[in-house]
Write a protein that holds these residues in place. Structure first.
Motif, PDB file in Angstrom:
ATOM      1  N   ILE A 346      44.908  41.299   3.846  1.00 25.03           N
ATOM      2  CA  ILE A 346      45.344  40.507   5.000  1.00 25.03           C
ATOM      3  C   ILE A 346      46.839  40.700   5.246  1.00 25.03           C
ATOM      4  N   TYR A 349      48.389  43.617   7.226  1.00 24.90           N
ATOM      5  CA  TYR A 349      48.420  43.568   8.690  1.00 24.90           C
ATOM      6  C   TYR A 349      49.508  42.610   9.176  1.00 24.90           C
ATOM      7  N   ILE A 383      40.522  45.024  10.049  1.00 28.52           N
ATOM      8  CA  ILE A 383      40.769  44.114   8.926  1.00 28.52           C
ATOM      9  C   ILE A 383      39.483  43.787   8.163  1.00 28.52           C
TER      10      ILE A 383
END
Length: 399
Positions: A346, A349, A383
């Motif tokens: 996570i 990004y 993602i």
């Protein structure tokens, strides 16, 4: 399986007749009930046998409107990351009332007496005299002052125990796994049996409310009958397999067990002396069916919309207040550094983590992570795929 849940209309499939009050939980503009769907988001079921079914890749949850989940392939669901819910306590009052009804009816020989009275049909004016002459055969006993043993003090067992006290019975309970919530609801006047053998030895009546497991399978058998008081009455509204039926038939024939009341009839029970076989009516009330349907639907709705889990039989219970932020929900193997790998994916990004929860159950764990950044309703491409590539991830979705 990687999925994105961004306000799309979700599909619910039912495999039995589910009370309409439960289905109304699913708002029409957000859900569609499609019983022909081959790939629903969730399934609501009662007793339908699901073991031969194949599951689509969109299936996220199965809710059993009831307590037992023997009709659901739970292990396969776990391997596929499908959460299985049940509804413990929703039918508790219905079963409690049935247990207490049978407790009093069997003690007063009501079942046998009513059956005998039906044989007098056609005797006309002689019936009153025949009744007065025959009723002595059915003299019963009062339950006041007798001891009821309750095995399993969950939602049903606790209600039975408390109400039996109100009927002036002595109550002894055994449950080595009693929860804190149940303990709060249980009367202090329920005596605690330190061993199940103690309960067997002291009880005039025994009612059992435990799940079927390798440890409880056949728990009522020749060896345990030998510990009990002669003529003990046994009530089984949990699972038929808790009783060794060959041993029960012998115990009834010899008077070791006075009566056996079971909610699970079969060829064996129908042939037993002093056995009353009830056609699986323990939870069969309109109120119970509605309670179970509503509870099952609410649990599915909560899980699909927020990822929160309560009353799962294969996932760990996990809740995180839902504030509307994008939420990553991942089901994965319970191995070291899984949370670290998910958070790293996570963070790669440039997303901030606002809150998170991680819970484990056996070999598996469940992690929910709220993302703090405003991302305009869109999920950054890639993602989900990046998280799903982590070794040990079973499935992941963004809510």
């Amino acid at each position: 399986m990687s999925t994105v849940t961004l306000g799309k209309v979700k599909t619910i499939k039912t495999l039995n007749s589910i009370a309409e009050t439960g289905l109304k939980v699913f708002k029409k503009d957000e859900y569609t009930i499609d019983n022909e769907s081959t790939n629903p988001d969730a399934i609501v079921v009662r007793s339908f046998n699901m073991h031969a079914l194949e599951f689509g890749d969109q299936l996220k949850a199965i809710a059993r409107a009831g307590a037992g989940v023997n009709n659901i392939p739970v292990e396969r669901c776990t391997e596929q990351g499908i959460v299985v819910f049940n509804t413990p306590g929703a039918n508790a009052n219905a079963v409690k009332e049935m247990v207490l009804t049978c407790l009093m009816a069997s003690s007063r020989n009501l079942f046998a007496g009513v059956g005998w009275t039906k044989t007098l049909e056609g005797e006309g004016a002689a019936i009153p005299k025949l009744v007065e002459a025959g009723k002595k055969t059915f003299v019963g006993s009062e339950i006041k002052g007798k001891t009821l043993g309750v095995i399993g003090l969950g939602a049903i067992g606790a209600l039975v125990a408390n109400d039996a006290l109100d009927l002036d019975m002595d109550v002894i309970g055994f449950d080595p796994f009693i929860s804190v919530d149940t303990a709060w609801n249980l009367s202090r006047n329920v005596q605690r049996a330190m061993t199940i053998e103690q309960l067997f030895a002291e009880s005039d009546y025994i009612t059992v409310h435990v799940p079927l497991t390798p440890d409880t399978n056949g728990m009522f058998n020749e060896a345990t009958f030998s510990i009990m008081k002669a003529g003990v009455q046994i009530f089984n509204f949990s699972r038929g397999e808790l009783v060794n039926e060959a041993d029960m038939a012998t115990a009834l024939e010899n008077g070791v067990v006075g009566k056996y009341i079971t909610d699970f009839p079969n060829e064996n029970t129908l042939q037993m002396k002093n056995c009353v076989s009830i056609p699986h009516l323990g939870a069969s009330t309109l109120e119970s069916e509605e309670n179970c349907a509503i509870m099952a639907a609410r649990q599915v709705k909560e899980y699909l919309e927020t990822g929160n889990i309560k009353n799962s039989v294969n996932f760990p219970n996990a809740t995180l207040p839902y504030t509307g932020k994008r939420r990553v929900a991942a089901f994965h193997k319970n191995v070291p550094n899984m949370v670290g790998q998910i958070t790293m994916a996570i963070s790669s990004y440039e997303l901030n983590i606002a809150d998170m929860v991680n819970r484990s159950r056996g070999d598996y764990a469940y992690t929910m992570i709220d993302i703090d950044n405003k991302i305009n309703g869109e999920i950054i491409p890639g993602i989900l795929e990046k998280i799903h590539q982590i070794n040990g991830i079973v499935n992941v979705r963004v809510i």
